[in-house]
Scaffold this motif. Structure first.
Motif, mmCIF file in Angstrom:
data_model
loop_
_atom_site.group_PDB
_atom_site.id
_atom_site.type_symbol
_atom_site.label_atom_id
_atom_site.label_comp_id
_atom_site.label_asym_id
_atom_site.label_seq_id
_atom_site.Cartn_x
_atom_site.Cartn_y
_atom_site.Cartn_z
ATOM 1 N N VAL A 146 0.841 -1.199 0.000
ATOM 2 C CA VAL A 146 0.000 0.000 0.000
ATOM 3 C C VAL A 146 0.877 1.250 0.000
ATOM 4 N N MET A 147 1.948 1.240 0.791
ATOM 5 C CA MET A 147 2.858 2.391 0.838
ATOM 6 C C MET A 147 3.524 2.605 -0.530
ATOM 7 N N ARG A 148 3.925 1.502 -1.187
ATOM 8 C CA ARG A 148 4.540 1.622 -2.509
ATOM 9 C C ARG A 148 3.550 2.202 -3.513
ATOM 10 N N ARG A 149 2.309 1.752 -3.439
ATOM 11 C CA ARG A 149 1.287 2.250 -4.358
ATOM 12 C C ARG A 149 1.038 3.739 -4.144
ATOM 13 N N VAL A 150 1.004 4.168 -2.890
ATOM 14 C CA VAL A 150 0.787 5.581 -2.577
ATOM 15 C C VAL A 150 1.947 6.423 -3.110
ATOM 16 N N GLU A 151 3.183 5.946 -2.939
ATOM 17 C CA GLU A 151 4.354 6.667 -3.451
ATOM 18 C C GLU A 151 4.305 6.775 -4.976
ATOM 19 N N ARG A 152 3.965 5.655 -5.638
ATOM 20 C CA ARG A 152 3.885 5.647 -7.094
ATOM 21 C C ARG A 152 2.794 6.595 -7.590
ATOM 22 N N ASP A 153 1.659 6.586 -6.926
ATOM 23 C CA ASP A 153 0.573 7.487 -7.310
ATOM 24 C C ASP A 153 0.958 8.942 -7.117
#
Length: 132
Positions: free
Chosen positions: A38-45
């Motif tokens: 989830v943290m990786r997805r938030v950073e990518r977004d």
């Protein structure tokens, strides 16, 4: 799971089933961070949103620049001003070229005059100059 048969003599499992037994042993669990995906997805977004904002800003700047160019071409100010500047630049270049050519011509004539004077002196002659 299959049942294992043991050898009657030593009480050890049969060799073929021993390898089966070894493959079904549990591996130690890896330490995983909960919510890492989830943290990786938030950073990518967040990165994608930043890039999207940069693209929008560049498109707006291009649109504004295009509008300004159209306004200048409609009024004709840009082309008239450019023509005047080009004309002035050509005139200035022509003046500089005339000055450069006249300077080079003076230098050439002075060098030739000196060469002729030396040649005449070697023959014992000289040019007559009239002084008033």
């Amino acid at each position: 799971l299959t049942e294992l048969s043991f050898d009657a003599d030593n009480g050890q499992p049969n060799h073929s089933e021993q390898s089966l037994f070894m493959t079904h042993q549990l591996k130690p669990a890896k330490h995983r961070i909960v919510g890492l995906n989830v943290m990786r997805r938030v950073e990518r977004d967040a990165k994608l949103q930043g890039a999207l904002g940069d693209c929008r800003e560049a498109m707006m700047q291009a649109t504004v620049a295009e509008w300004h160019e159209k306004q200048l071409s409609k009024t004709g100010q840009n082309s008239k001003r450019d023509k005047d500047e080009i004309k002035d630049e050509f005139n200035q270049a022509a003046i500089e070229l005339k000055l450069l050519r006249s300077q080079r011509l003076r230098e050439l004539l002075a060098a030739e005059n000196e060469m002729y004077q030396l040649e005449l002196q070697s023959m014992g002659l000289s040019l007559g100059t009239s002084e008033i």
